[in-house]
Design a protein around this motif. Structure first.
Motif, PDB file in Angstrom:
ATOM      1  N   ALA A 194       0.836  -1.209   0.000  1.00  0.00           N
ATOM      2  CA  ALA A 194       0.000   0.000   0.000  1.00  0.00           C
ATOM      3  C   ALA A 194       0.868   1.254   0.000  1.00  0.00           C
ATOM      4  O   ALA A 194       0.569   2.223  -0.706  1.00  0.00           O
ATOM      5  N   CYS A 195       1.941   1.235   0.759  1.00  0.00           N
ATOM      6  CA  CYS A 195       2.874   2.379   0.803  1.00  0.00           C
ATOM      7  C   CYS A 195       3.497   2.606  -0.570  1.00  0.00           C
ATOM      8  O   CYS A 195       3.545   3.731  -1.062  1.00  0.00           O
ATOM      9  N   CYS A 196       3.973   1.534  -1.199  1.00  0.00           N
ATOM     10  CA  CYS A 196       4.606   1.655  -2.515  1.00  0.00           C
ATOM     11  C   CYS A 196       3.609   2.130  -3.564  1.00  0.00           C
ATOM     12  O   CYS A 196       3.953   2.945  -4.423  1.00  0.00           O
ATOM     13  N   GLN A 197       2.384   1.641  -3.495  1.00  0.00           N
ATOM     14  CA  GLN A 197       1.357   2.078  -4.443  1.00  0.00           C
ATOM     15  C   GLN A 197       1.042   3.557  -4.265  1.00  0.00           C
ATOM     16  O   GLN A 197       0.862   4.279  -5.245  1.00  0.00           O
ATOM     17  N   GLU A 198       0.989   4.002  -3.032  1.00  0.00           N
ATOM     18  CA  GLU A 198       0.726   5.415  -2.761  1.00  0.00           C
ATOM     19  C   GLU A 198       1.861   6.286  -3.290  1.00  0.00           C
ATOM     20  O   GLU A 198       1.629   7.331  -3.899  1.00  0.00           O
ATOM     21  N   LYS A 199       3.097   5.853  -3.055  1.00  0.00           N
ATOM     22  CA  LYS A 199       4.256   6.606  -3.569  1.00  0.00           C
ATOM     23  C   LYS A 199       4.189   6.689  -5.097  1.00  0.00           C
ATOM     24  O   LYS A 199       4.476   7.729  -5.686  1.00  0.00           O
ATOM     25  N   TYR A 200       3.821   5.573  -5.728  1.00  0.00           N
ATOM     26  CA  TYR A 200       3.711   5.544  -7.187  1.00  0.00           C
ATOM     27  C   TYR A 200       2.645   6.522  -7.664  1.00  0.00           C
ATOM     28  O   TYR A 200       2.866   7.277  -8.609  1.00  0.00           O
ATOM     29  N   ARG A 201       1.473   6.514  -7.013  1.00  0.00           N
ATOM     30  CA  ARG A 201       0.379   7.422  -7.393  1.00  0.00           C
ATOM     31  C   ARG A 201       0.799   8.886  -7.265  1.00  0.00           C
ATOM     32  O   ARG A 201       0.358   9.728  -8.042  1.00  0.00           O
ATOM     33  N   LEU A 202       1.628   9.162  -6.269  1.00  0.00           N
ATOM     34  CA  LEU A 202       2.064  10.540  -6.051  1.00  0.00           C
ATOM     35  C   LEU A 202       3.269  10.922  -6.910  1.00  0.00           C
ATOM     36  O   LEU A 202       3.734  12.057  -6.856  1.00  0.00           O
ATOM     37  N   GLY A 203       3.785   9.952  -7.669  1.00  0.00           N
ATOM     38  CA  GLY A 203       4.945  10.210  -8.519  1.00  0.00           C
ATOM     39  C   GLY A 203       6.247  10.260  -7.738  1.00  0.00           C
ATOM     40  O   GLY A 203       7.232  10.808  -8.229  1.00  0.00           O
ATOM     41  N   GLU A 204       6.246   9.685  -6.553  1.00  0.00           N
ATOM     42  CA  GLU A 204       7.442   9.684  -5.709  1.00  0.00           C
ATOM     43  C   GLU A 204       8.222   8.391  -5.907  1.00  0.00           C
ATOM     44  O   GLU A 204       7.711   7.400  -6.422  1.00  0.00           O
ATOM     45  N   GLU A 205       9.467   8.425  -5.486  1.00  0.00           N
ATOM     46  CA  GLU A 205      10.334   7.261  -5.595  1.00  0.00           C
ATOM     47  C   GLU A 205       9.889   6.172  -4.616  1.00  0.00           C
ATOM     48  O   GLU A 205       9.517   6.453  -3.484  1.00  0.00           O
TER      49      GLU A 205
END
Length: 63
Positions: A8-19
């Motif tokens: 969930a953390c990685c998916q959220e980072k991806y959605r926000l365009g973060e590494e």
């Protein structure tokens, strides 16, 4: 639980365009720090090896 929270953390980072967090960042947040919370203190009762391996597997899946 560790896998799901990390995913969930990685998916959220991806959605926000973060590494994407690296493996050691995920271990610190979702294993080490989680063990210190009341809801997840039971993680201290199990071996850390399967928890760490689940994050290794997640990193391989997200490559």
């Amino acid at each position: 639980m560790v896998w799901n929270d990390s995913l969930a953390c990685c998916q959220e980072k991806y959605r926000l365009g973060e590494e994407k967090p690296n493996n050691s960042q995920l271990q610190k947040k979702f294993i080490t720090q989680s063990k210190k919370t009341e809801d997840r203190e039971w993680l201290s009762e199990v071996s850390a090896i399967p928890l760490q391996q689940s994050l290794n597997d997640l990193n391989q899946a997200l490559l």
